[in-house]
Scaffold this motif. Structure first.
Motif, PDB file in Angstrom:
ATOM      1  N   SER A   2       0.912  -1.251   0.124  1.00  0.00           N
ATOM      2  CA  SER A   2      -0.097  -0.039   0.108  1.00  0.00           C
ATOM      3  C   SER A   2       0.957   1.273  -0.036  1.00  0.00           C
ATOM      4  O   SER A   2       1.943   1.263   0.383  1.00  0.00           O
ATOM      5  CB  SER A   2      -0.943  -0.147   1.383  1.00  0.00           C
ATOM      6  OG  SER A   2      -1.401   1.232   1.480  1.00  0.00           O
ATOM      7  N   LEU A  27      -8.214   4.244   0.014  1.00  0.00           N
ATOM      8  CA  LEU A  27      -8.898   3.858   1.153  1.00  0.00           C
ATOM      9  C   LEU A  27     -10.332   3.213   1.008  1.00  0.00           C
ATOM     10  O   LEU A  27     -10.956   3.736   0.119  1.00  0.00           O
ATOM     11  CB  LEU A  27      -9.075   5.066   1.893  1.00  0.00           C
ATOM     12  CG  LEU A  27      -7.845   5.734   2.573  1.00  0.00           C
ATOM     13  CD1 LEU A  27      -8.008   6.912   3.284  1.00  0.00           C
ATOM     14  CD2 LEU A  27      -6.927   4.784   3.702  1.00  0.00           C
ATOM     15  N   ASP A  28     -10.700   2.339   1.752  1.00  0.00           N
ATOM     16  CA  ASP A  28     -12.095   1.769   1.551  1.00  0.00           C
ATOM     17  C   ASP A  28     -12.657   2.303   2.813  1.00  0.00           C
ATOM     18  O   ASP A  28     -12.845   2.078   3.992  1.00  0.00           O
ATOM     19  CB  ASP A  28     -11.950   0.152   1.782  1.00  0.00           C
ATOM     20  CG  ASP A  28     -13.313  -0.270   1.806  1.00  0.00           C
ATOM     21  OD1 ASP A  28     -14.191   0.121   1.110  1.00  0.00           O
ATOM     22  OD2 ASP A  28     -13.350  -1.624   2.265  1.00  0.00           O
ATOM     23  N   LEU A  29     -13.844   3.126   2.323  1.00  0.00           N
ATOM     24  CA  LEU A  29     -14.438   4.000   3.394  1.00  0.00           C
ATOM     25  C   LEU A  29     -16.042   3.474   3.460  1.00  0.00           C
ATOM     26  O   LEU A  29     -16.973   4.342   4.173  1.00  0.00           O
ATOM     27  CB  LEU A  29     -14.328   5.450   3.051  1.00  0.00           C
ATOM     28  CG  LEU A  29     -13.240   5.979   3.541  1.00  0.00           C
ATOM     29  CD1 LEU A  29     -13.216   7.512   3.054  1.00  0.00           C
ATOM     30  CD2 LEU A  29     -12.196   5.829   4.794  1.00  0.00           C
ATOM     31  N   PHE A  34     -14.291   7.500  -0.794  1.00  0.00           N
ATOM     32  CA  PHE A  34     -12.891   8.248  -0.873  1.00  0.00           C
ATOM     33  C   PHE A  34     -12.618   8.860  -2.243  1.00  0.00           C
ATOM     34  O   PHE A  34     -12.661   8.268  -3.285  1.00  0.00           O
ATOM     35  CB  PHE A  34     -11.927   7.421  -0.431  1.00  0.00           C
ATOM     36  CG  PHE A  34     -10.478   8.299  -0.216  1.00  0.00           C
ATOM     37  CD1 PHE A  34     -10.413   9.046   0.796  1.00  0.00           C
ATOM     38  CD2 PHE A  34      -9.296   8.023  -0.854  1.00  0.00           C
ATOM     39  CE1 PHE A  34      -9.348   9.712   1.184  1.00  0.00           C
ATOM     40  CE2 PHE A  34      -8.296   8.734  -0.567  1.00  0.00           C
ATOM     41  CZ  PHE A  34      -8.353   9.510   0.282  1.00  0.00           C
ATOM     42  N   GLU A 111      -2.079   2.623   7.337  1.00  0.00           N
ATOM     43  CA  GLU A 111      -3.504   2.746   6.717  1.00  0.00           C
ATOM     44  C   GLU A 111      -4.495   2.867   7.548  1.00  0.00           C
ATOM     45  O   GLU A 111      -5.788   3.559   7.185  1.00  0.00           O
ATOM     46  CB  GLU A 111      -3.367   1.632   5.677  1.00  0.00           C
ATOM     47  CG  GLU A 111      -4.671   1.603   4.683  1.00  0.00           C
ATOM     48  CD  GLU A 111      -4.757   0.358   3.643  1.00  0.00           C
ATOM     49  OE1 GLU A 111      -5.444   0.455   3.092  1.00  0.00           O
ATOM     50  OE2 GLU A 111      -3.781  -0.110   3.913  1.00  0.00           O
ATOM     51  N   GLU A 112      -4.627   2.226   8.676  1.00  0.00           N
ATOM     52  CA  GLU A 112      -5.687   1.933   9.583  1.00  0.00           C
ATOM     53  C   GLU A 112      -5.964   3.437  10.339  1.00  0.00           C
ATOM     54  O   GLU A 112      -7.067   3.588  10.195  1.00  0.00           O
ATOM     55  CB  GLU A 112      -5.529   0.965  10.544  1.00  0.00           C
ATOM     56  CG  GLU A 112      -6.594   0.583  11.303  1.00  0.00           C
ATOM     57  CD  GLU A 112      -6.308  -0.314  12.588  1.00  0.00           C
ATOM     58  OE1 GLU A 112      -6.663  -0.156  13.660  1.00  0.00           O
ATOM     59  OE2 GLU A 112      -5.807  -1.338  12.288  1.00  0.00           O
ATOM     60  N   ARG A 115      -7.376   5.859   7.586  1.00  0.00           N
ATOM     61  CA  ARG A 115      -8.677   5.409   7.467  1.00  0.00           C
ATOM     62  C   ARG A 115      -9.746   5.971   8.592  1.00  0.00           C
ATOM     63  O   ARG A 115     -10.665   6.717   8.356  1.00  0.00           O
ATOM     64  CB  ARG A 115      -9.233   3.970   7.152  1.00  0.00           C
ATOM     65  CG  ARG A 115     -10.504   3.629   6.869  1.00  0.00           C
ATOM     66  CD  ARG A 115     -10.518   2.185   6.848  1.00  0.00           C
ATOM     67  NE  ARG A 115     -10.024   1.435   7.997  1.00  0.00           N
ATOM     68  CZ  ARG A 115     -10.670   1.009   8.899  1.00  0.00           C
ATOM     69  NH1 ARG A 115     -11.880   1.386   9.134  1.00  0.00           N
ATOM     70  NH2 ARG A 115     -10.047   0.191  10.023  1.00  0.00           N
ATOM     71  N   ASP A 116      -9.206   5.723   9.841  1.00  0.00           N
ATOM     72  CA  ASP A 116     -10.105   6.021  10.865  1.00  0.00           C
ATOM     73  C   ASP A 116      -9.887   7.481  11.203  1.00  0.00           C
ATOM     74  O   ASP A 116     -10.902   8.207  11.613  1.00  0.00           O
ATOM     75  CB  ASP A 116      -9.486   5.397  12.128  1.00  0.00           C
ATOM     76  CG  ASP A 116      -9.699   3.850  12.404  1.00  0.00           C
ATOM     77  OD1 ASP A 116     -10.376   3.376  11.537  1.00  0.00           O
ATOM     78  OD2 ASP A 116      -8.980   3.224  13.248  1.00  0.00           O
ATOM     79  N   VAL A 118     -10.132   9.878   8.627  1.00  0.00           N
ATOM     80  CA  VAL A 118     -11.179  10.254   7.854  1.00  0.00           C
ATOM     81  C   VAL A 118     -12.521   9.961   8.066  1.00  0.00           C
ATOM     82  O   VAL A 118     -13.311  11.025   8.325  1.00  0.00           O
ATOM     83  CB  VAL A 118     -10.685   9.678   6.318  1.00  0.00           C
ATOM     84  CG1 VAL A 118     -11.981  10.005   5.205  1.00  0.00           C
ATOM     85  CG2 VAL A 118      -9.424  10.101   5.952  1.00  0.00           C
ATOM     86  N   LEU A 119     -12.933   8.811   8.786  1.00  0.00           N
ATOM     87  CA  LEU A 119     -14.066   8.576   9.240  1.00  0.00           C
ATOM     88  C   LEU A 119     -14.574   9.247  10.518  1.00  0.00           C
ATOM     89  O   LEU A 119     -15.516   9.673  10.551  1.00  0.00           O
ATOM     90  CB  LEU A 119     -14.125   6.977   9.535  1.00  0.00           C
ATOM     91  CG  LEU A 119     -14.018   6.157   8.220  1.00  0.00           C
ATOM     92  CD1 LEU A 119     -13.988   4.598   8.677  1.00  0.00           C
ATOM     93  CD2 LEU A 119     -15.071   6.092   7.281  1.00  0.00           C
TER      94      LEU A 119
END
Length: 170
Positions: A2, A27-29, A34, A111-112, A115-116, A118-119
């Motif tokens: 990644s 990213l998988d949101l 995304f 990555e985690e 992602r968190d 952003v969420l």
């Protein structure tokens, strides 16, 4: 590998910086989409830990709760992740995280955390920008009335059953 996964040997001793462009599929949101962005990374590496500070600027496609129109929500956030060898328990809060670091894997991933981040910056009430005034407060929406609306005072043809119920109430 990644774009948010880094080889430890490529991170120089001391302080270093990188900028990574994030494509739409980075990213998988789910259920959100995304729309890309970029992340400014600042690494600080010693023999015992690696500290990663990042500033994220990204866009997320959202659906307005009021109008069901799609719109793009900009996200900007800072976060810090500290990777240490001797951590017994991983912790995290709104400002940063402490993660266990395994030298045998030879990589570290943020990555985690990205992602968190952003969420957590997606607003609870998703309002299209056209419903927000210049002060950032939601605009009042107009109420439309359709058809003939009777006043409560017009009691010329009230069902007699309702009249009896009203009398019971008193």
């Amino acid at each position: 590998m990644s774009k948010l996964e880094f080889n430890i040997v490529e991170i120089p001793e001391g302080e270093s910086r990188r900028t990574v462009d994030l494509p739409d599929e980075a990213l998988d949101l789910a259920p959100y989409e995304f729309k890309g962005g970029h992340i400014d990374l600042k690494f600080y590496r010693t023999l015992h830990f690696i500290r990663v500070n990042f500033h994220l600027d990204a866009d997320v496609e959202l659906v307005c709760d009021r109008s069901l129109e799609e719109y793009t929500q900009p996200i900007a956030s800072d976060y810090e992740v500290l990777f240490k060898v001797d951590v017994q328990e991983e912790t995290e809060n709104e400002d940063g995280a402490v993660r266990r670091f395994n030298f045998s894997s030879n990589t570290l991933s943020i990555e985690e955390e990205v992602r968190d981040t952003v969420l957590l910056n997606i607003p609870i009430k998703k309002l299209h920008p056209k419903f927000i005034d210049e002060d950032g407060a939601p605009k009042e929406f107009e109420i439309k009335k359709f058809g003939d609306i009777r006043d409560e005072s017009e009691s010329d043809n009230i069902d007699p059953r309702w009249e009896k119920l009203k009398k019971l109430k008193n």
